[in-house]
Each structure stands twice: as C-alpha cells, then as structure tokens.
Design an enzyme around this catalytic site. Structure first.
Site, short mmCIF file in Angstrom:
data_model
loop_
_atom_site.label_atom_id
_atom_site.label_comp_id
_atom_site.label_asym_id
_atom_site.label_seq_id
_atom_site.Cartn_x
_atom_site.Cartn_y
_atom_site.Cartn_z
N HIS A 32 -59.42 15.19 -30.88
CA HIS A 32 -59.68 13.83 -30.39
C HIS A 32 -60.70 13.08 -31.24
O HIS A 32 -60.82 11.86 -31.12
CB HIS A 32 -60.08 13.86 -28.91
CG HIS A 32 -61.46 14.33 -28.62
ND1 HIS A 32 -61.78 15.66 -28.39
CD2 HIS A 32 -62.63 13.66 -28.51
CE1 HIS A 32 -63.06 15.77 -28.14
NE2 HIS A 32 -63.61 14.57 -28.21
N ASP A 83 -57.07 21.09 -28.86
CA ASP A 83 -57.99 20.05 -29.34
C ASP A 83 -58.75 20.53 -30.58
O ASP A 83 -59.95 20.81 -30.53
CB ASP A 83 -58.96 19.68 -28.21
CG ASP A 83 -59.73 18.41 -28.50
OD1 ASP A 83 -59.37 17.69 -29.44
OD2 ASP A 83 -60.71 18.15 -27.76
N SER A 173 -68.74 16.05 -29.49
CA SER A 173 -67.35 16.48 -29.66
C SER A 173 -67.11 16.98 -31.08
O SER A 173 -67.59 16.40 -32.06
CB SER A 173 -66.40 15.32 -29.37
OG SER A 173 -66.41 14.98 -28.01
#
Length: 230
Positions: A32, A83, A173
């Site tokens: 992402h 991910d 992230s």
C-alpha cells in the site's frame, strides 16, 4: 532502515513510508506504500539514516514490483492482503542489507519496530506529526487470537506492545519488524501493514505485519529475475 517520501493523493499532504534494505539494490516495503490509488512516491529512497530528511544514501527508484496478490483492505476484508512490494534502486548502495528471517518466531518472541511514523495518535494525515529522528519500539509477537478475528495468519503476523498506548501508526507503514536471530544478529521478520483489529486509533490495539518468511521465496525469485540493467 529506509524512508520513502511520498504525497497522499486524496489530501495532497506530504507523508512517508518505511522500508528495509535486503540487497544492495533492493528494498522491501508494503504494497500500500506504492499503491497509486493512495499515494504518489517522490521517486527516491533514503537508506541507512536515523534522520528522515538527511544523512545516509539517497537513490532513485528504478523499478517497483508489487506482490501479484496484493489487495487493499475493504468493507468485507478489513486488512490488506499480500501487503508487500519491492523497490529496485537505480544503483547499489554500500549500506549492509538486513537478513531475511527463516521463521518469524513463536508468540511471545521479543521484536522491535522502527519507523518515522506520526507521534500523534491519528489516522488523519492533516493531524499527523512525523518526527525527524527514527523511532523504535520494543514489542513482541502476538498469538493470532490477540488480533481481531481473521486478521492474523500464516502471512500476517499479530504484534503486541507491552507499553500502553504505543504501536506503529501512519508513516510507519512498510517499515521493519526485526528480531535477534543466530549469532544475535538482527533479522527481518515483518513489514508494517496496518492495525491488527478494528479500532479508532493506532495505539489502541495490536498491529499487523506481513510475514517476511512467508514471502521470502517470492522476494528472492523477484530479485533474481530482475537482476541486470535498470
């Protein structure tokens, strides 16, 4: 540790993702973090610095390879799937890559998180405050039952902080979850993916990490097949 500056498409705010150098010319991050529907990376990566905007080595991104099974969270599936993504740098760097762990460790294994994520507990980019200096948090591998139902599994690691009101947040992230391996050397077990349960704020519960051991074969095969020119 690497930092990947980018812009949030919806708001135009400046943001950052983390990553880990796993080869002199390759960085692993979250899928992402390079999802064009969400963000626009500025095209560079800073490697090996404890400062978000200075030091280390800066390289341009020559290639992005997102896992073919990547899917962003949705109303029906509240977590990101597969991910993970790889960034090929335009030239190799001198910094030492981190070793990929062969196993993530049993629940209870001490681990550490690294990142430049917001120090204000919010998912709102307009309220986020990204530190200039690298942040660290000692945590542990959680049991699947310590995350929300269905969140954790073979490819997604549940992670729990012993410190109250402390967990990775936006800006973290793609960053690493590491543990001590053979010879007491740090090795990479996880890539920061998102919250490990439905909640309103980052610090209110467990975190979810893409399992590096689960994706190690794909990572190595991708690097092998993309050796050579940029």
């Amino acid at each position: 540790m690497t930092s990947i500056p980018e812009r949030v498409n919806q708001t135009g705010d400046r943001g950052v993702c983390g990553g880990s150098l796993i080869d002199p010319q390759w960085v692993v991050t979250a899928g992402h973090c390079v999802d064009s529907a969400l963000v626009t990376p500025d095209g560079t990566v800073r490697i090996g610095s404890e400062h978000r905007n200075s030091g280390g080595t800066v390289r341009r991104i020559a290639q992005v390879v997102t896992h073919p099974g990547y899917a962003l969270q949705s109303e029906s599936v509240p977590f990101n799937r597969n991910d993970v993504a790889l960034l090929k740098l335009d030239r190799p760097v001198a910094e030492k890559p981190i070793r990929l762990a062969s196993r993530p460790g049993e629940p209870g294994t001490p681990t550490r998180l690294l990142g430049f994520g917001t120090t204000v507990d919010t998912y709102d980019f307009t309220k986020a405050r990204f530190p200039e200096r690298l942040q660290e948090l000692d945590v542990r591998r959680g049991a699947e039952s310590e995350c929300g139902p269905g969140y954790a599994g073979r490819t997604r690691l549940c992670t729990v902080s012993p410190r109250r009101e402390a967990m990775a947040c936006i800006g973290d992230s793609g960053g690493p979850q590491i543990r001590r391996g053979p010879g007491w050397q740090w090795e990479l077990i996880g890539v920061t993916s998102g919250p490990g349960a439905a909640r309103a704020a980052c610090a209110g519960g467990p975190g979810l990490y893409s399992s590096v051991p689960a994706y190690a074969d794909w990572i190595r095969a991708t690097i092998r097949s993309n050796r050579g020119g940029n």
